[in-house]
Design a protein around this motif. Structure first.
Motif, mmCIF file in Angstrom:
data_model
loop_
_atom_site.group_PDB
_atom_site.id
_atom_site.type_symbol
_atom_site.label_atom_id
_atom_site.label_comp_id
_atom_site.label_asym_id
_atom_site.label_seq_id
_atom_site.Cartn_x
_atom_site.Cartn_y
_atom_site.Cartn_z
ATOM 1 N N PRO A 139 0.829 -1.197 0.000
ATOM 2 C CA PRO A 139 0.000 0.000 0.000
ATOM 3 C C PRO A 139 0.870 1.256 0.000
ATOM 4 O O PRO A 139 1.939 1.284 0.606
ATOM 5 N N ILE A 140 0.388 2.260 -0.677
ATOM 6 C CA ILE A 140 1.156 3.491 -0.858
ATOM 7 C C ILE A 140 1.385 4.168 0.494
ATOM 8 O O ILE A 140 0.459 4.351 1.277
ATOM 9 N N CYS A 141 2.615 4.535 0.738
ATOM 10 C CA CYS A 141 2.984 5.244 1.956
ATOM 11 C C CYS A 141 2.583 6.712 1.810
ATOM 12 O O CYS A 141 3.044 7.379 0.880
ATOM 13 N N PRO A 142 1.721 7.225 2.686
ATOM 14 C CA PRO A 142 1.312 8.617 2.553
ATOM 15 C C PRO A 142 2.454 9.616 2.743
ATOM 16 O O PRO A 142 2.427 10.703 2.179
ATOM 17 N N GLU A 143 3.483 9.232 3.497
ATOM 18 C CA GLU A 143 4.631 10.119 3.705
ATOM 19 C C GLU A 143 5.574 10.128 2.506
ATOM 20 O O GLU A 143 6.237 11.130 2.249
ATOM 21 N N HIS A 144 5.658 9.004 1.809
ATOM 22 C CA HIS A 144 6.606 8.843 0.701
ATOM 23 C C HIS A 144 5.927 8.082 -0.448
ATOM 24 O O HIS A 144 6.308 6.949 -0.749
ATOM 25 N N PRO A 145 4.936 8.667 -1.086
ATOM 26 C CA PRO A 145 4.106 7.928 -2.055
ATOM 27 C C PRO A 145 4.842 7.419 -3.292
ATOM 28 O O PRO A 145 4.373 6.482 -3.927
ATOM 29 N N ALA B 4 3.626 -3.940 7.115
ATOM 30 C CA ALA B 4 2.757 -4.341 8.220
ATOM 31 C C ALA B 4 3.601 -4.530 9.469
ATOM 32 O O ALA B 4 4.637 -5.191 9.424
ATOM 33 N N ARG B 5 3.127 -3.929 10.567
ATOM 34 C CA ARG B 5 3.811 -4.072 11.852
ATOM 35 C C ARG B 5 2.786 -4.021 12.974
ATOM 36 O O ARG B 5 1.726 -3.418 12.831
ATOM 37 N N ALA B 6 3.149 -4.602 14.086
ATOM 38 C CA ALA B 6 2.329 -4.491 15.294
ATOM 39 C C ALA B 6 2.688 -3.185 15.986
ATOM 40 O O ALA B 6 3.867 -2.920 16.245
ATOM 41 N N VAL B 7 1.674 -2.370 16.256
ATOM 42 C CA VAL B 7 1.872 -1.097 16.948
ATOM 43 C C VAL B 7 0.845 -1.017 18.076
ATOM 44 O O VAL B 7 -0.360 -1.009 17.815
ATOM 45 N N GLY C 70 -0.316 -3.159 20.055
ATOM 46 C CA GLY C 70 -1.271 -4.256 20.070
ATOM 47 C C GLY C 70 -2.226 -4.311 18.891
ATOM 48 O O GLY C 70 -3.207 -5.052 18.920
ATOM 49 N N VAL C 71 -1.922 -3.550 17.830
ATOM 50 C CA VAL C 71 -2.787 -3.502 16.649
ATOM 51 C C VAL C 71 -1.937 -3.732 15.404
ATOM 52 O O VAL C 71 -0.834 -3.177 15.286
ATOM 53 N N ALA C 72 -2.444 -4.521 14.456
ATOM 54 C CA ALA C 72 -1.764 -4.699 13.172
ATOM 55 C C ALA C 72 -1.987 -3.436 12.350
ATOM 56 O O ALA C 72 -3.129 -3.047 12.091
ATOM 57 N N CYS C 73 -0.891 -2.786 11.964
ATOM 58 C CA CYS C 73 -0.975 -1.504 11.254
ATOM 59 C C CYS C 73 -0.119 -1.516 10.003
ATOM 60 O O CYS C 73 0.856 -2.250 9.905
ATOM 61 N N TRP C 74 -0.477 -0.637 9.072
ATOM 62 C CA TRP C 74 0.371 -0.315 7.927
ATOM 63 C C TRP C 74 1.208 0.881 8.378
ATOM 64 O O TRP C 74 0.676 1.894 8.830
ATOM 65 N N VAL C 75 2.527 0.751 8.258
ATOM 66 C CA VAL C 75 3.469 1.706 8.820
ATOM 67 C C VAL C 75 4.464 2.140 7.752
ATOM 68 O O VAL C 75 4.885 1.339 6.919
ATOM 69 N N CYS C 76 4.875 3.414 7.802
ATOM 70 C CA CYS C 76 5.965 3.879 6.942
ATOM 71 C C CYS C 76 7.249 3.202 7.410
ATOM 72 O O CYS C 76 7.617 3.329 8.584
ATOM 73 N N PRO C 77 7.948 2.481 6.532
ATOM 74 C CA PRO C 77 9.161 1.790 6.973
ATOM 75 C C PRO C 77 10.314 2.741 7.275
ATOM 76 O O PRO C 77 11.224 2.378 8.010
ATOM 77 N N SER D 112 9.979 6.118 8.622
ATOM 78 C CA SER D 112 9.762 6.890 9.850
ATOM 79 C C SER D 112 9.184 6.056 10.984
ATOM 80 O O SER D 112 9.257 6.450 12.145
ATOM 81 N N GLY D 113 8.577 4.910 10.638
ATOM 82 C CA GLY D 113 7.912 4.089 11.643
ATOM 83 C C GLY D 113 6.538 4.603 12.020
ATOM 84 O O GLY D 113 5.899 4.076 12.922
#
Length: 130
Positions: free
Chosen positions: A86-92, A99-102, A104-111, A113-114
């Motif tokens: 999925p497109i990173c909103p910070e760096h499209p 995908a990372r756990a943040v 306690g939630v599965a999230c889509w994360v900018c690799p 900036s985190g």
């Protein structure tokens, strides 16, 4: 399909279908391990890949792992310059989210900036932010 696999797969398939393409899930338990229920994903172009969960893992880890597996299939299926999913909103134009756990939630994360951008399963919705 095993309940744990369905629970991990449903939200990420919602993200895929909402934002890019429709994957078909084939209930094909290709794994010989009773602790690793599996299925097969097929893209519109006919390509496919297996997806599985490892039952001894906590549910959150299963969701993150399945999101990662599905992302790989989507990127291969859409290919070319559109393979940033999925497109990173910070760096499209630079990289997709991961995908990372943040908290306690599965999230889509900018690799880079985190920064979490969306819960897995909420892409394309108005409530995408954590």
């Amino acid at each position: 399909m095993h309940d744990a696999l369905r629970a991990a797969l449903t939200p990420v398939l919602d993200d895929v279908c909402t934002t890019t393409l429709a994957l078909v899930v084939e209930d094909s338990d290709w794994s010989d391990d009773v602790n690793q229920p599996s299925a097969f994903l097929r893209a519109p172009d006919g390509t496919g890949a297996g997806v599985s969960v490892w039952l001894p893992d906590p549910e959150l880890e299963q969701r993150v792992s399945v999101a990662d597996q599905v992302q790989e299939q989507v990127v291969e299926s859409i290919g070319g310059t559109a393979s940033n999913w999925p497109i990173c909103p910070e760096h499209p134009t630079t990289h997709p989210m991961t995908a990372r756990a943040v908290d306690g939630v599965a999230c889509w994360v900018c690799p880079a900036s985190g920064t979490p951008a969306a819960r897995v399963g909420s892409l394309g919705s108005t409530s995408a932010a954590r």
